[in-house]
Design an enzyme around this catalytic site. Structure first.
Site, PDB file in Angstrom:
ATOM      1  N   THR A   1       0.830  -1.208   0.000  1.00 33.89           N
ATOM      2  CA  THR A   1       0.000   0.000   0.000  1.00 33.89           C
ATOM      3  C   THR A   1       0.865   1.259   0.000  1.00 33.89           C
ATOM      4  O   THR A   1       0.395   2.321  -0.380  1.00 33.89           O
ATOM      5  CB  THR A   1      -0.908   0.056   1.248  1.00 33.89           C
ATOM      6  OG1 THR A   1      -0.089  -0.146   2.393  1.00 33.89           O
ATOM      7  CG2 THR A   1      -1.985  -0.995   1.205  1.00 33.89           C
ATOM      8  N   ASP A   2       2.128   1.160   0.439  1.00 32.60           N
ATOM      9  CA  ASP A   2       2.916   2.396   0.636  1.00 32.60           C
ATOM     10  C   ASP A   2       3.099   3.196  -0.656  1.00 32.60           C
ATOM     11  O   ASP A   2       2.857   4.390  -0.692  1.00 32.60           O
ATOM     12  CB  ASP A   2       4.250   2.132   1.351  1.00 32.60           C
ATOM     13  CG  ASP A   2       5.216   1.205   0.636  1.00 32.60           C
ATOM     14  OD1 ASP A   2       4.794   0.517  -0.317  1.00 32.60           O
ATOM     15  OD2 ASP A   2       6.411   1.182   1.023  1.00 32.60           O
TER      16      ASP A   2
ATOM     17  N   ALA B   1      15.252 -12.041   4.743  1.00 31.32           N
ATOM     18  CA  ALA B   1      14.152 -12.662   5.489  1.00 31.32           C
ATOM     19  C   ALA B   1      12.932 -11.741   5.527  1.00 31.32           C
ATOM     20  O   ALA B   1      11.941 -12.050   6.172  1.00 31.32           O
ATOM     21  CB  ALA B   1      14.596 -13.002   6.898  1.00 31.32           C
ATOM     22  N   GLY B   2      13.012 -10.611   4.858  1.00 31.28           N
ATOM     23  CA  GLY B   2      11.872  -9.713   4.822  1.00 31.28           C
ATOM     24  C   GLY B   2      11.822  -8.755   5.997  1.00 31.28           C
ATOM     25  O   GLY B   2      10.783  -8.179   6.282  1.00 31.28           O
TER      26      GLY B   2
ATOM     27  N   SER C   1      16.703  -5.629   5.890  1.00 32.30           N
ATOM     28  CA  SER C   1      18.116  -5.427   6.219  1.00 32.30           C
ATOM     29  C   SER C   1      18.701  -4.292   5.373  1.00 32.30           C
ATOM     30  O   SER C   1      19.587  -3.573   5.834  1.00 32.30           O
ATOM     31  CB  SER C   1      18.902  -6.721   6.010  1.00 32.30           C
ATOM     32  OG  SER C   1      18.653  -7.253   4.733  1.00 32.30           O
TER      33      SER C   1
ATOM     34  N   GLU D   1      17.653   2.412  -2.859  1.00 33.60           N
ATOM     35  CA  GLU D   1      17.056   1.162  -3.372  1.00 33.60           C
ATOM     36  C   GLU D   1      16.690   1.316  -4.853  1.00 33.60           C
ATOM     37  O   GLU D   1      16.928   0.414  -5.645  1.00 33.60           O
ATOM     38  CB  GLU D   1      15.757   0.812  -2.617  1.00 33.60           C
ATOM     39  CG  GLU D   1      15.908   0.449  -1.184  1.00 33.60           C
ATOM     40  CD  GLU D   1      16.060  -1.058  -0.939  1.00 33.60           C
ATOM     41  OE1 GLU D   1      16.093  -1.844  -1.901  1.00 33.60           O
ATOM     42  OE2 GLU D   1      16.164  -1.424   0.246  1.00 33.60           O
TER      43      GLU D   1
ATOM     44  N   ASP E   1       9.779   1.006   4.603  1.00 30.68           N
ATOM     45  CA  ASP E   1      10.872   0.444   5.407  1.00 30.68           C
ATOM     46  C   ASP E   1      11.627   1.532   6.183  1.00 30.68           C
ATOM     47  O   ASP E   1      11.718   1.465   7.415  1.00 30.68           O
ATOM     48  CB  ASP E   1      11.812  -0.399   4.528  1.00 30.68           C
ATOM     49  CG  ASP E   1      11.051  -1.444   3.719  1.00 30.68           C
ATOM     50  OD1 ASP E   1       9.898  -1.730   4.075  1.00 30.68           O
ATOM     51  OD2 ASP E   1      11.596  -1.958   2.742  1.00 30.68           O
TER      52      ASP E   1
ATOM     53  N   TYR F   1       8.341  -7.501  -7.950  1.00 32.45           N
ATOM     54  CA  TYR F   1       7.906  -6.346  -7.169  1.00 32.45           C
ATOM     55  C   TYR F   1       7.585  -5.178  -8.102  1.00 32.45           C
ATOM     56  O   TYR F   1       6.513  -4.562  -8.010  1.00 32.45           O
ATOM     57  CB  TYR F   1       8.999  -5.957  -6.171  1.00 32.45           C
ATOM     58  CG  TYR F   1       8.605  -4.816  -5.260  1.00 32.45           C
ATOM     59  CD1 TYR F   1       8.071  -5.048  -4.003  1.00 32.45           C
ATOM     60  CD2 TYR F   1       8.761  -3.488  -5.665  1.00 32.45           C
ATOM     61  CE1 TYR F   1       7.703  -4.007  -3.168  1.00 32.45           C
ATOM     62  CE2 TYR F   1       8.396  -2.443  -4.842  1.00 32.45           C
ATOM     63  CZ  TYR F   1       7.870  -2.704  -3.593  1.00 32.45           C
ATOM     64  OH  TYR F   1       7.506  -1.660  -2.787  1.00 32.45           O
TER      65      TYR F   1
HETATM   66  C1  GLA Z   1       8.935  -4.098   0.533  1.00 34.92           C
HETATM   67  C2  GLA Z   1       9.155  -2.644   0.108  1.00 34.92           C
HETATM   68  C3  GLA Z   1       8.175  -1.707   0.822  1.00 34.92           C
HETATM   69  C4  GLA Z   1       6.728  -2.191   0.696  1.00 34.92           C
HETATM   70  C5  GLA Z   1       6.635  -3.686   1.014  1.00 34.92           C
HETATM   71  C6  GLA Z   1       5.267  -4.271   0.685  1.00 34.92           C
HETATM   72  O1  GLA Z   1       9.256  -4.256   1.876  1.00 34.92           O
HETATM   73  O2  GLA Z   1      10.484  -2.260   0.377  1.00 34.92           O
HETATM   74  O3  GLA Z   1       8.318  -0.391   0.322  1.00 34.92           O
HETATM   75  O4  GLA Z   1       6.216  -1.903  -0.570  1.00 34.92           O
HETATM   76  O5  GLA Z   1       7.595  -4.471   0.302  1.00 34.92           O
HETATM   77  O6  GLA Z   1       4.280  -3.695   1.458  1.00 34.92           O
END
Ligand code: GLA
Length: 359
Positions: free
Chosen positions: A19-20, A106-107, A110, A143, A155, A204
């Site tokens: 959603t961001d 790992a999400g 990092s 990024e 993030d 993504y």
């Molecule tokens: C990753 C991206 C974030 C966000 C999430 C999904 O973590 O870095 O900006 O879009 O995916 O919500």
């Protein structure tokens, strides 16, 4: 030689998936694990970076901030230097050493922890400061330009604002941040599915492009402008795949609104159900889940004390987040570990965490 330390914790997206960058809402929190960057100034224009845990080093100079072809971690730092230079901050030669106990891939973000920790270290070294939103943008640009991932601001914003024992409600239209107390009756488990997520692989960016396509077809500037009812009414006007992508994003912002009210009332059972719904929507509509993530969520549902579970972050690998009743943690873990290992065919790595603060 004067050395300075910059620290940044990892983050977890609790609810509000993809959603961001659609100007929507997210509930997120910091985790205990963190990245540290220790730096010192040099008298020349050289750059020396070391990644302690990887036992790797990179060297170059201030005149060439182009990406390194083989050292991704160094690119994130170069991206920060480039962002500072663009904002008129004079750069100097430096030695930087990075260490982290955050699992990579790992999400738990990092990469944003590295870019924020680097900025915190450089601010002390060079004696300047920037508002959090500008720091978040520098991390995001790093990024975009150096890793090729068109991520949003979630993030770094979470990492910069994280508050112990609170969830953050982040609004990516107003860029407002509210912290909501998280009750002691519940806690979180984060489980790694064993497959590293590779946001760089284009999935993504493809999802982001689909959301932009949905906004274009609906005639709005972002999916935040679309209510669930309005989307439903436009169903026939969008190709099925684009409709389902939009349905996920619009549904997620709606779920975050409901979840925030439930959290304020202490209704953690209701909150948990929204996490389960979020995962289902990822699986069916956004198609950013993979089988091991689904298996972890299913294992959770069979374990005593489960309140809700979902994939967290970009998807396509990484981790699941499980909300559980705090007093049943031991029972939950006993069943969950057994059930997940049976389904995945290997023991799982997990950790227990409550919302943690920003360093
Ligand atoms: C990753 C991206 C974030 C966000 C999430 C999904 O973590 O870095 O900006 O879009 O995916 O919500």
């Amino acid at each position: 030689m004067n050395t300075h330390l910059g620290t940044a914790h990892g983050r977890v997206e609790v609810l509000g998936n993809h959603t961001d960058y659609n100007q929507g809402l997210v509930l997120a929190m910091g985790v205990e694990y963190a990245t540290e960057v220790v730096g010192s100034n040099r008298t020349d224009e050289r750059l020396f970076f070391k990644a302690k845990d990887l036992k790797e080093s990179w060297e170059g100079n201030l005149q060439d901030l182009s990406p390194s072809p083989d050292k991704m971690w160094a690119n994130y730092i170069l991206g920060v230097l480039r962002g500072l230079k663009d904002r008129g901050i004079p750069l100097k030669g430096i030695n930087l050493e990075v260490s982290s106990n955050l699992p990579m891939g790992a999400g738990l973000s990092s990469s944003a922890a590295l870019t924020v920790a680097t900025q915190r270290c450089l601010q002390k070294l060079w004696n300047f400061s920037l508002p959090p939103i500008e720091m978040a943008k520098i991390s995001q640009e790093s990024e975009h330009r150096y890793a090729g991932v068109k991520c949003g601001l979630l993030d770094p914003m979470t990492i910069l604002h994280a508050k112990r024992d609170h969830l953050l409600l982040l609004d990516f239209r107003s860029l407002g941040v509210e912290s909501i107390p998280f009750p002691s009756t519940a806690t979180f488990i984060i489980a790694a599915c064993g497959e590293k997520h590779a946001l760089v692989d284009g999935e993504y960016n493809e999802r982001r492009a689909s959301c932009e396509e949905a906004s274009r077809l609906l005639g709005v500037s972002s999916l935040r402008e679309v209510t669930p009812d309005r989307l439903l009414a436009s169903k026939g006007k969008l190709p099925d795949r684009i409709y389902r992508r939009a349905l996920h994003v619009v549904g997620e912002t709606d779920r975050v609104t409901s979840a925030s009210s439930l959290l304020k009332k202490g209704d953690m059972a209701g909150f948990g159900k929204l996490l389960d719904e979020s995962h289902e929507s990822s699986r069916i509509n956004f198609e950013n889940s993979i089988s091991p993530l689904d298996q972890l969520c299913e294992s959770s549902k069979k374990s005593p004390g489960h309140l809700g579970a979902r994939l967290s972050g970009g998807g396509f690998g990484g981790s699941t987040l499980h909300l559980i009743q705090a007093h049943r943690q031991t029972e939950f873990l006993a069943t969950f570990q057994k059930e997940a290992a049976r389904r995945l065919g290997h023991p799982i790595e997990f950790f227990v965490t409550r919302p943690s603060g920003s360093a």
